[in-house]
Design an enzyme around this catalytic site. Structure first.
Site, PDB file in Angstrom:
ATOM      1  CG  ASP A 212      -1.717   1.126   1.291  1.00 15.65           C
ATOM      2  OD1 ASP A 212      -2.669   1.006   0.514  1.00 15.65           O
ATOM      3  OD2 ASP A 212      -1.840   1.893   2.105  1.00 15.65           O
ATOM      4  CD  GLU A 267      15.414 -15.076   3.338  1.00 17.74           C
ATOM      5  OE1 GLU A 267      14.663 -15.813   4.437  1.00 17.74           O
ATOM      6  OE2 GLU A 267      16.163 -14.038   3.585  1.00 17.74           O
TER       7      GLU A 267
HETATM    8  C1  NOJ Z   1      -4.023   3.315  -0.679  1.00 21.02           C
HETATM    9  C2  NOJ Z   1      -5.536   2.347  -0.557  1.00 21.02           C
HETATM   10  O1  NOJ Z   1      -5.649   1.633  -1.522  1.00 21.02           O
HETATM   11  C3  NOJ Z   1      -6.455   3.332  -0.115  1.00 21.02           C
HETATM   12  O2  NOJ Z   1      -7.665   2.572   0.195  1.00 21.02           O
HETATM   13  C4  NOJ Z   1      -6.025   3.887   1.269  1.00 21.02           C
HETATM   14  O3  NOJ Z   1      -6.905   4.901   1.860  1.00 21.02           O
HETATM   15  C5  NOJ Z   1      -4.423   4.556   1.322  1.00 21.02           C
HETATM   16  N1  NOJ Z   1      -3.740   4.027   0.409  1.00 21.02           N
HETATM   17  C6  NOJ Z   1      -4.105   4.580   2.659  1.00 21.02           C
HETATM   18  O4  NOJ Z   1      -3.788   3.411   3.214  1.00 21.02           O
END
Ligand code: NOJ
Length: 564
Positions: A212, A267
């Site tokens: 993310d 790994e």
């Molecule tokens: C990207 C994620 O896809 C989104 O849903 C989220 O709000 C933000 N990152 C923060 O984690």
């Protein structure tokens, strides 16, 4: 089990289904999806023909940002189930030939995470605070934020805390909601913690991770003011008109982190690292898939592109060029949990998309949008590389734009005072069966309504209504995914000459894809038979507007040739 399941590079051509547990299937009857619901529907996913499931965050979370505010990276949200159920789910999915990808959220955690709680209880300058970005405020009494950075969700990126005696204290950084404090990635403890978390999930059988906000982890430790007072995903990597590096987007040192993660993945073998990176600069994006780093990155330019032949062709070319030097496969995505569903996007006058301009004021022609969504599915699945399917797109669900204000949950809606409608409309629980809400999402006798209201018109888009119907979106996806697994996926493509606003290209074994984005019917080439088409041909056997066909060469006797 698909052939590719035993291939260590299975991810190169995989069809990956994004599953948002809370909205997938509710077995307990509390109005929230859960792991038991997913386990019961694994046969549905196997039948659909996907190769992997990417689970949006399934960890314990107060849900300030739909689970992207993680309170414990090594457990499952109690509302979803238990770690033992996750283990069972991984095993059951593997038995069906489905791989599992976990969502890793390394930029931030929940403000209820034990580390952040310890930081709040500790003194300024303590090592507990060093795991985050705590700073004194500006101004005589420290009442101004330490710099001018804006939250991606609107408002300031800083929130002030109170000291144990109740007096105003330091400020902490959060690039998203205030309940999502950013980790300080210059801390070795943070690095080591995430390496352990990676191993924790790989040891449990996870086949990959989706990372993310992958370009945001490292910050300029001086925390300088930057350009305009607000950050959006479209912000360039250097300040306009200067060569100054951006203080928190796409900094060079973020790559060290992914090199170490790649070594861990290596790994284990057969594991994939996928970066969620919204960067306008293709050269900078390409650096994330350079040797020894991530295996793939999401393709947001493709998702954001208008339904326009020339623009799509340019994005396709750019995508292939970006990945080619590294030997990384391209990825293709039309929708996800952060964007307006593409049935609605493609039904609007402006069919392009930007995170900073979700425009629900534009009316959406859902009939046109659905027609184009069918075409887009075949165009997308014919392209070389891996493809993502966001839950519900296989049913043709549209963006729900009329959720009552008091039912909305997205922090974007709250932090922009409703100016940005946010992302709730693409997160509405799936319709499985029946003629009225909850459409089989929750079992009979459920004690609560689905956590977001479903439109009554989804009665025609339930899994039950669409199963076996030759004209349904579900049937189209089932056929397309089957054929794709057999004949398409990873590989190469060659553009073919075509009429104006028609995209035509050839894949391995002479298989062709012809996409008609023009306003008039397009001729199909001689000597080919139809493998699959997104809508009926004209009476003259031509391809109507907003329709895509997959073609296979006939042998001299007129029989369709066998593929790979
Ligand atoms: C990207 C994620 O896809 C989104 O849903 C989220 O709000 C933000 N990152 C923060 O984690």
């Amino acid at each position: 089990m698909p052939r590719s399941f035993h291939d260590a590079q299975w991810w190169r051509g995989a069809a990956i289904y994004e599953l948002y547990v809370r909205s997938f299937a509710d077995a307990s009857g509390d109005g929230t999806g859960d792991l038991a619901g997913v386990r019961a529907r694994l046969p549905y996913l196997a039948e659909l023909g996907i190769d992997a499931i990417w689970f949006s965050p399934w960890y314990p979370s107060p849900l300030a940002d739909a689970g992207y505010d993680v309170a414990d990276f090594r457990d499952i949200a109690p509302a979803f189930g238990t770690l033992a159920e996750a283990d069972a789910l991984i095993e059951e999915a593997h038995a069906l030939g489905i791989r599992i990808i976990i969502d890793m959220v390394p930029n931030h955690c929940s403000d209820t995470h034990p580390w952040f709680q310890a930081a709040l209880a500790a003194e300024p300058g303590s090592h507990e605070r060093e795991r985050f970005w705590f700073r004194p405020g500006r101004g005589a009494d420290g009442s101004l934020p330490p710099n001018n950075w804006g939250s991606m969700f609107g408002g300031s990126a800083w929130t002030r805390v109170r000291n144990p005696d109740g007096s105003p204290g330091e400020w902490y950084l959060h690039l998203f909601a205030s309940q999502q404090p950013d980790f300080n990635w210059s801390s070795n403890e943070v690095r080591k913690e995430f390496e352990d978390i990676l191993r924790f999930w790989f040891d449990r059988g996870a086949d990959g991770i989706r990372i993310d906000s992958a370009a945001l982890l490292t910050k300029d430790p001086r925390l300088p003011d930057f350009g305009a007072a607000s950050a959006t995903a479209g912000v360039p990597t250097v300040a306009p008109g200067t060569t100054r590096a951006h203080p928190f987007i796409d900094r060079d040192d973020v790559h060290d982190i992914y090199r170490s993660w790649r070594a861990i993945a290596a790994e284990y073998g057969g594991r994939v690292l996928i970066g969620e990176i919204w960067l306008p600069d293709a050269d900078r994006l390409a650096r994330y898939v350079s040797p020894g780093e991530l295996h793939t990155v999401f393709n947001f330019p493709y998702l954001s592109c208008a339904w326009d032949a020339a623009k799509l062709r340019a994005v396709i070319d750019d995508t292939l060029a970006l990945n080619e030097p590294a030997g990384a496969p391209a990825t293709w995505v039309l929708s996800n949990h952060d964007v307006d569903r593409h049935v609605s996007r493609y039904g609007r006058a402006d069919t392009s998309f930007g995170l900073d301009r979700r425009d629900h004021s534009q009316p959406a022609d859902l009939v046109l949008g659905t027609r184009r969504a069918r075409a887009a599915a075949l165009l997308t699945m014919a392209l070389p590389g891996s493809v993502y399917v966001y839950q519900g797109e296989e049913l043709g669900l549209w963006e729900v734009e009329d959720i009552p204000d008091d039912r909305r949950e997205d922090p974007i809606w709250y932090r922009t005072s409703g100016k940005d409608p946010g992302r709730d409309g693409c997160r509405v629980p799936l319709p499985w069966s029946g003629t009225e809400p909850p459409f089989g999402f929750s079992p009979p006798g459920a004690t609560a309504q689905p956590w977001l209201p479903q439109p009554p018109a989804w009665r025609d888009l339930t899994v039950a209504a669409e199963s076996g119907s030759p004209s349904s979106m579900l049937t189209l996806y089932q056929h397309a995914l089957r054929i794709r697994r057999e004949l398409l996926g990873d590989g190469t493509m060659t553009w073919l000459p075509s009429e104006a606003d028609v995209l035509a290209f050839e894949r391995e074994d002479g298989i062709r894809c012809v996409a008609n984005l023009s306003l008039i019917p397009a001729r199909l080439p001689e000597g080919f038979g139809i493998l699959l088409v997104s809508g009926p041909l004209t009476a003259d056997g031509e391809l109507p507007p907003d329709t895509v066909a997959w073609l296979r060469p006939r042998d001299p006797a007129g029989v369709l040739r066998k593929g790979r």
